[in-house]
Design an enzyme around this catalytic site. Structure first.
Site, short mmCIF file in Angstrom:
data_model
loop_
_atom_site.label_atom_id
_atom_site.label_comp_id
_atom_site.label_asym_id
_atom_site.label_seq_id
_atom_site.Cartn_x
_atom_site.Cartn_y
_atom_site.Cartn_z
N ARG A 39 -1.56 -2.16 6.63
CA ARG A 39 -1.98 -1.12 7.01
C ARG A 39 -2.49 -0.53 8.65
O ARG A 39 -2.26 -0.10 9.02
CB ARG A 39 -2.71 -0.50 6.10
CG ARG A 39 -1.58 -0.36 4.76
CD ARG A 39 -3.24 0.22 3.77
NE ARG A 39 -2.97 0.12 2.48
CZ ARG A 39 -3.98 0.71 1.69
NH1 ARG A 39 -4.64 0.98 1.61
NH2 ARG A 39 -2.79 1.47 -0.07
N LYS A 200 4.61 -1.10 -17.17
CA LYS A 200 4.10 -0.50 -18.31
C LYS A 200 5.21 1.02 -18.20
O LYS A 200 4.55 2.07 -17.07
CB LYS A 200 2.23 -0.33 -18.29
CG LYS A 200 1.36 -1.20 -19.06
CD LYS A 200 -0.07 -1.23 -18.72
CE LYS A 200 -0.77 -2.35 -19.74
NZ LYS A 200 -1.88 -2.18 -20.03
N GLY A 357 1.96 0.30 -5.42
CA GLY A 357 1.81 -1.14 -6.56
C GLY A 357 2.21 -2.68 -5.76
O GLY A 357 2.42 -3.08 -4.64
N GLY A 380 -1.34 3.80 -5.59
CA GLY A 380 -1.52 5.35 -5.72
C GLY A 380 -0.81 6.51 -5.90
O GLY A 380 -0.70 7.43 -6.22
C1 3PG Z 1 -5.34 1.95 -1.73
O1 3PG Z 1 -5.40 1.42 -1.43
O2 3PG Z 1 -4.53 3.10 -2.92
C2 3PG Z 1 -5.99 3.21 -1.37
O3 3PG Z 1 -7.00 2.88 -0.04
C3 3PG Z 1 -6.87 4.56 -2.41
O4 3PG Z 1 -8.21 2.87 -2.89
P1 3PG Z 1 -8.89 3.48 -3.90
O5 3PG Z 1 -7.42 3.62 -4.92
O6 3PG Z 1 -10.30 2.67 -4.05
O7 3PG Z 1 -9.43 5.22 -3.93
MG MG Z 2 -5.36 2.65 -5.76
#
Ligand code: 3PG
Ligand code: MG
Length: 402
Positions: A39, A200, A357, A380
């Protein structure tokens, strides 16, 4: 989200301007060392560009999930140090992200200098999208650039409320991520396939339902395929599955059929008595999993079939592994198909975009990450896009003044 409304800083005169950059510095850290800097590496060119244009750059980010107060375990200091290393220039670090001392520190930055502020989540206002906290952040800058696609699914003060207070722009990494997703999902060259794996069905109901309406072929792998087998009345032995979601699997298959999307399940599978490194495994037809065995990967016929499917496609979206890839030998299906996708991409026959993921870890293990057209740094946020959701951090930029 009206993506045409997104603006970048291209062409703006940024000389001596204070530019707040919302980055995602949420990287894995162990014993004070960054263990995966992907990142950060992706952020560097954008930050260097702003610095070269004479901006005073103020990088803000969350890190981990502290409980709304300072916690040394979640300090961004080691990450800031690593970022300085990658920039080949030390960054200035502010131990608190808002307030007068930080305002003075930012005001003293020279054009081209880069500062990193301490973890935004040390303040309760961040996750509450509190306008007062956003105001305190906005005071530090003249303009706001959001370059954190991977945090855009959060409506937090640093991603949402702040965009109402300053001229707000999408950063280059944000644009790159959005362009890749548009290219595979919104304006793809057809036919298109999506490989969706993982454990899942329940965590990917919205993803599968939305994709069934968008892609031509939906290739299912991982333990979630087992729930589809159960729904079809196929025995799966001791395999992981979600019997409570058999109806969900049927609904997804029904929705796909209506949209002329073909749902593709494994023909043959690799089974073993338990999930254990080096466990004795064998290949059986998917319809014949023995009662005392569990499905841990797709078999060679399935790999050949899936490879043929993506070979006929022009566009591929990939999220999730096809088997228990972390434990040898159950990564072979994932690795073989990933290598096939990489080869087709390199040959110019396929546009391939992956993310979300475990996917990046699986592609890294397959050694193909840099041969995909694009691999997202988001978890996410990538999944929420696949679900067809509005991402508040992007929506805020489309509404912003400039
Ligand atoms: C991640 O790593 O998916 C993002 O930085 C968001 O982090 P969070 O799920 O803690 O909001
Ligand atoms: Mg996350």
């Amino acid at each position: 989200m009206d993506l045409d409304k997104l603006k970048t800083t291209d062409g703006l005169d940024l000389k001596a301007k204070r530019v707040i950059v919302r980055a995602d510095l949420n990287v894995p850290v162990k014993d004070g060392n960054v263990t995966d800097a992907t990142r950060l590496e992706r952020l560097v060119p954008g930050l260097q560009d702003l610095a070269k244009r004479g901006a005073r750059v103020i990088v803000i980010s969350h890190f981990g999930r502290p409980k709304g107060g300072p916690d040394p375990q979640f300090s961004l200091k080691p990450v800031a140090d690593k970022l300085g290393e990658l920039l080949a220039h030390p960054v200035v670090f502010a131990g608190v992200c808002v307030g007068e001392p930080t305002e003075r520190m930012v005001a003293a930055l020279l054009p081209g200098q880069i500062a990193v502020l301490e973890n935004l989540r040390f303040h309760k206002g961040e996750e509450k999208n509190d306008p007062e906290f956003a105001k305190a952040l906005a005071k530090l800058g003249d303009i706001f650039v959001n370059d954190a696609f991977s945090a855009a699914h959060r409506a937090h003060a640093s991603t949402e409320a702040i965009a109402r207070l300053l001229p707000a722009y999408a950063g280059p990494l944000m644009m790159e991520e959005i362009d890749a997703l548009v290219r595979v999902l919104e304006k793809p060259e057809r036919p298109t396939a999506a490989v969706i794996g993982g454990a899942k069905v329940s965590s990917k109901i919205a993803v599968l339902t939305n994709l069934a309406a968008k892609v031509d072929m939906l290739i299912i792998g991982g333990a979630m395929a087992n729930t589809f087998f159960l729904a079809e009345g196929v025995g799966i032995g001791k395999s992981l599955a979600e019997p409570d979601h058999m109806h969900t699997a049927l609904e997804i298959m029904h929705a796909a059929k209506q949209r002329h999307c073909e749902v593709i399940l494994p023909h043959d599978v690799v089974v073993a008595a338990k999930l254990e490194g080096g466990a004795r495994s064998r290949v059986v037809p998917a319809l014949e999993t023995p009662a005392d065995q569990m499905i841990l990967d797709v078999g060679p016929k399935t790999i050949a079939h899936y490879a043929g499917v993506i070979g006929r496609c022009k566009t591929l979206l990939w999220n999730g592994p096809l088997g228990a890839f972390e434990v040898a030998p159950f990564g072979q299906g994932t690795f073989a198909l990933a290598r096939e996708a990489a080869a087709l991409t390199t040959a110019g026959k396929l546009v391939s975009v992956a993310g979300g993921g475990d996917t990046v870890a699986a592609l890294n293990a397959a050694g193909v990450t840099d041969r995909f057209t694009y691999v997202s740094t988001a978890g996410g946020a990538f999944l929420e896009w696949l679900e067809g959701s509005t991402l508040p951090g992007i929506a805020a930029l489309t509404r912003a003044q400039s």
